[in-house]
Design a protein around this motif. Structure first.
Motif, PDB file in Angstrom:
ATOM      1  N   TYR A  90      -2.488  -2.750  -3.166  1.00 53.85           N
ATOM      2  CA  TYR A  90      -2.250  -3.267  -4.507  1.00 53.85           C
ATOM      3  C   TYR A  90      -1.698  -4.677  -4.380  1.00 53.85           C
ATOM      4  CZ  TYR A  90      -2.835   1.566  -5.813  1.00 53.85           C
ATOM      5  OH  TYR A  90      -3.357   2.820  -5.988  1.00 53.85           O
TER       6      TYR A  90
ATOM      7  N   THR B  28      -5.885  -2.403  -9.672  1.00 54.72           N
ATOM      8  CA  THR B  28      -5.438  -1.025  -9.468  1.00 54.72           C
ATOM      9  C   THR B  28      -6.650  -0.139  -9.259  1.00 54.72           C
ATOM     10  OG1 THR B  28      -3.704  -1.484 -11.065  1.00 54.72           O
ATOM     11  CG2 THR B  28      -3.967   0.777 -10.404  1.00 54.72           C
ATOM     12  N   PRO B  29      -6.982   0.300  -8.126  1.00 54.39           N
ATOM     13  CA  PRO B  29      -6.561  -0.145  -6.801  1.00 54.39           C
ATOM     14  C   PRO B  29      -7.623  -1.022  -6.155  1.00 54.39           C
ATOM     15  CG  PRO B  29      -7.574   1.989  -6.636  1.00 54.39           C
ATOM     16  CD  PRO B  29      -7.656   1.576  -8.098  1.00 54.39           C
ATOM     17  N   ILE B  30      -7.311  -1.563  -4.990  1.00 52.23           N
ATOM     18  CA  ILE B  30      -8.307  -2.234  -4.153  1.00 52.23           C
ATOM     19  C   ILE B  30      -8.045  -1.818  -2.715  1.00 52.23           C
ATOM     20  CG2 ILE B  30      -6.946  -4.333  -3.858  1.00 52.23           C
ATOM     21  CD1 ILE B  30      -9.651  -5.844  -3.849  1.00 52.23           C
ATOM     22  N   ASN B  31      -9.109  -1.572  -1.995  1.00 51.69           N
ATOM     23  CA  ASN B  31      -8.978  -1.232  -0.582  1.00 51.69           C
ATOM     24  C   ASN B  31      -9.792  -2.259   0.183  1.00 51.69           C
ATOM     25  OD1 ASN B  31      -8.425  -0.006   1.785  1.00 51.69           O
ATOM     26  ND2 ASN B  31      -9.768   1.731   1.479  1.00 51.69           N
ATOM     27  N   CYS B  32      -9.133  -3.359   0.573  1.00 55.07           N
ATOM     28  CA  CYS B  32      -9.875  -4.484   1.152  1.00 55.07           C
ATOM     29  C   CYS B  32     -10.060  -4.352   2.654  1.00 55.07           C
ATOM     30  CB  CYS B  32      -9.194  -5.795   0.811  1.00 55.07           C
ATOM     31  SG  CYS B  32      -7.583  -6.007   1.567  1.00 55.07           S
TER      32      CYS B  32
ATOM     33  N   ARG C 292      -3.036   4.992   0.457  1.00 52.83           N
ATOM     34  CA  ARG C 292      -3.772   4.116   1.370  1.00 52.83           C
ATOM     35  C   ARG C 292      -4.570   3.017   0.665  1.00 52.83           C
ATOM     36  NH1 ARG C 292      -4.705   9.214   3.358  1.00 52.83           N
ATOM     37  NH2 ARG C 292      -6.869   9.153   2.728  1.00 52.83           N
ATOM     38  N   ARG C 293      -4.274   2.738  -0.569  1.00 53.02           N
ATOM     39  CA  ARG C 293      -4.918   1.630  -1.279  1.00 53.02           C
ATOM     40  C   ARG C 293      -3.976   0.430  -1.261  1.00 53.02           C
ATOM     41  NH1 ARG C 293     -10.102   3.197  -1.607  1.00 53.02           N
ATOM     42  NH2 ARG C 293     -10.302   5.108  -2.766  1.00 53.02           N
TER      43      ARG C 293
ATOM     44  N   LYS D 173      -2.999   5.383  -5.832  1.00 47.20           N
ATOM     45  CA  LYS D 173      -3.717   6.164  -4.822  1.00 47.20           C
ATOM     46  C   LYS D 173      -3.188   5.830  -3.434  1.00 47.20           C
ATOM     47  CE  LYS D 173      -6.286   7.595  -8.140  1.00 47.20           C
ATOM     48  NZ  LYS D 173      -5.693   8.637  -8.917  1.00 47.20           N
TER      49      LYS D 173
ATOM     50  N   ARG E  59       0.857  -1.179   0.000  1.00 45.63           N
ATOM     51  CA  ARG E  59       0.000   0.000   0.000  1.00 45.63           C
ATOM     52  C   ARG E  59       0.885   1.217   0.000  1.00 45.63           C
ATOM     53  NH1 ARG E  59      -1.233   1.740   5.817  1.00 45.63           N
ATOM     54  NH2 ARG E  59      -0.081   0.118   6.869  1.00 45.63           N
TER      55      ARG E  59
END
Length: 106
Positions: free
Chosen positions: A83, A99-103, A80-81, A78, A39
């Protein structure tokens, strides 16, 4: 399984005339096809928005590529995302697949 396991934090961003370089909290040592999850912990300066991104792995800076093998540019990342990707040892590179994922809130 917690999706935040083994997430590297890119806490240093430097911009040169030709690229953006991401460095991590601790040294990254990988072998072929290892997972490379990270991240971005700080913003990429606006001067790096149109430049390709490199990451430091095994003591060398290598390209960060999308799933099609094209360079990721600074404006595509981005803060705080999370990857997710993989390290390739032949012609060293890191390929990210989302691009991107915020899990989660790491």
């Amino acid at each position: 399984m917690n999706c935040c396991n083994n997430i590297l934090c890119a806490n240093s961003v430097s911009v040169t005339a030709t690229n953006v370089v991401l460095d991590f909290t601790s040294a990254v040592t990988l072998t072929d096809e290892d997972r490379f999850n990270f991240r971005l912990c700080q913003n990429i300066p606006s001067t790096g928005a149109a430049l390709p991104v490199l990451v430091t792995v095994n003591g060398s800076t290598i390209p960060l590529l999308n799933k099609y093998g094209n360079p990721i540019i600074g404006s595509e990342l981005k803060t705080r995302r999370i990857y997710r990707g993989y390290y390739g040892a032949n012609t060293p590179h890191v390929l990210i697949y989302n691009t991107p994922i915020n899990c989660c809130n790491c």
